[in-house]
Design a protein around this motif. Structure first.
Motif, short mmCIF file in Angstrom:
data_model
loop_
_atom_site.label_atom_id
_atom_site.label_comp_id
_atom_site.label_asym_id
_atom_site.label_seq_id
_atom_site.Cartn_x
_atom_site.Cartn_y
_atom_site.Cartn_z
N MET A 1 0.71 -1.63 0.21
CA MET A 1 -0.06 0.07 -0.25
C MET A 1 1.16 1.28 0.21
N GLN A 2 0.68 2.45 -0.96
CA GLN A 2 1.56 4.06 -0.73
C GLN A 2 1.06 4.73 -0.14
N GLN A 3 1.78 5.62 0.12
CA GLN A 3 0.76 6.74 0.69
C GLN A 3 2.15 7.35 0.20
N ASP A 4 1.46 9.31 0.22
CA ASP A 4 2.19 10.11 0.23
C ASP A 4 3.30 10.30 1.11
N ASN A 5 3.49 10.84 1.47
CA ASN A 5 5.19 12.08 2.06
C ASN A 5 4.35 12.76 3.47
N ALA A 6 2.52 13.02 3.42
CA ALA A 6 2.13 13.86 4.71
C ALA A 6 2.54 13.78 6.03
N LYS A 7 2.98 14.77 6.64
CA LYS A 7 3.11 14.00 8.28
C LYS A 7 1.53 13.74 8.29
N PRO A 8 0.73 13.61 8.95
CA PRO A 8 -0.33 13.30 9.23
C PRO A 8 -0.94 11.45 8.51
N HIS A 9 -0.17 11.38 7.79
CA HIS A 9 0.40 9.58 7.81
C HIS A 9 0.90 8.65 8.29
N ILE A 10 0.73 7.48 8.97
CA ILE A 10 1.40 6.44 9.90
C ILE A 10 2.90 6.56 9.41
N SER A 11 3.04 6.01 10.51
CA SER A 11 4.90 5.79 10.44
C SER A 11 4.59 4.28 8.78
N LEU A 12 5.95 4.22 8.66
CA LEU A 12 6.34 2.58 8.05
C LEU A 12 6.06 1.45 8.79
N ASP A 13 6.52 2.38 10.19
CA ASP A 13 7.19 0.94 11.59
C ASP A 13 6.41 0.52 12.57
N ASP A 14 4.84 1.79 11.76
CA ASP A 14 3.28 1.71 12.56
C ASP A 14 3.14 0.25 13.12
N GLU A 15 2.44 -0.13 14.45
CA GLU A 15 2.32 -0.96 15.10
C GLU A 15 1.45 -1.81 14.72
N TYR A 16 0.18 -1.12 15.25
CA TYR A 16 -0.99 -1.58 15.18
C TYR A 16 -1.35 -1.64 13.26
N PHE A 17 -0.80 -1.28 12.39
CA PHE A 17 -0.24 -1.05 10.97
C PHE A 17 0.06 -2.44 10.80
N GLN A 18 1.30 -2.85 11.04
CA GLN A 18 1.53 -4.15 11.09
C GLN A 18 0.82 -5.19 11.71
N SER A 19 0.26 -5.36 12.96
CA SER A 19 -0.03 -6.56 13.13
C SER A 19 -1.66 -6.59 12.58
N ASN A 20 -2.02 -5.68 11.61
CA ASN A 20 -3.52 -6.21 11.34
C ASN A 20 -3.28 -6.34 9.74
N ALA A 21 -1.65 -6.34 9.27
CA ALA A 21 -1.71 -6.00 7.49
C ALA A 21 -1.46 -8.19 7.99
N THR A 22 -0.75 -8.06 8.81
CA THR A 22 -0.46 -9.63 8.25
C THR A 22 -1.51 -10.45 8.69
N LYS A 23 -2.48 -10.11 9.23
CA LYS A 23 -3.44 -10.74 9.76
C LYS A 23 -3.60 -11.84 8.75
N ASP A 24 -4.02 -13.37 8.50
CA ASP A 24 -4.90 -14.14 8.12
C ASP A 24 -4.10 -14.98 6.88
N SER A 25 -2.98 -14.45 6.68
CA SER A 25 -1.91 -14.66 6.09
C SER A 25 -1.98 -13.25 4.85
N PHE A 26 -2.40 -12.41 5.16
CA PHE A 26 -1.49 -11.77 4.52
C PHE A 26 -0.44 -10.72 4.30
N ASP A 27 -0.28 -10.32 3.48
CA ASP A 27 1.04 -9.77 3.40
C ASP A 27 1.38 -8.33 3.27
N ILE A 28 0.69 -7.68 3.57
CA ILE A 28 0.42 -6.23 3.73
C ILE A 28 1.70 -5.19 4.11
#
Length: 123
Positions: A1-28
């Motif tokens: 998933m691609q985002q621009d570099n605007a400050k309001p976006h989440i960081s690349l190592d956001d723990e919440y995103f990482q935990s949800n992006a790998t659920k159910d065998s996803f590799d996002i």
């Protein structure tokens, strides 16, 4: 998933995103678009300039007239031109992938008008 570099976006190592992006065998994976890349914004790529050009033809003097001119320009914008803009966006994305994610690529030329005349232009 691609985002621009605007400050309001989440960081690349956001723990919440990482935990949800790998659920159910996803590799996002989350990446940021190349810096200074208006080619990744479909509005900057073609749409804003086009409706601004249409709006300038109306030469509004007041805010209400400006709003009306922009709305009318939006309504009059031909769907075929919008399709051309989205095809250019898609070509830019492919070129960026081929360039390893950098913005050091030449803007692709698809010869859209020729393809359109041959009824071969993708949608």
């Amino acid at each position: 998933m691609q985002q621009d570099n605007a400050k309001p976006h989440i960081s690349l190592d956001d723990e919440y995103f990482q935990s949800n992006a790998t659920k159910d065998s996803f590799d996002i994976r989350l990446i940021c678009q190349p810096l200074n890349s208006p080619d990744m914004n479909v509005l900057d790529l073609g749409f804003f300039n086009a409706i601004q050009g249409l709006q300038y033809q109306k030469a509004p003097n007041f805010v209400d007239v400006l709003i009306e001119a922009v709305q009318k320009s939006f309504d009059e914008y031909p769907p075929t031109k919008l399709n051309h803009t989205f095809l250019t966006l898609q070509s830019c994305m492919i070129s960026i992938l081929k360039a390893g994610g950098s913005n050091k690529y030449k803007a692709p030329h698809m010869k859209k008008h020729r393809l359109e005349g041959q009824n071969c232009l993708p949608r």
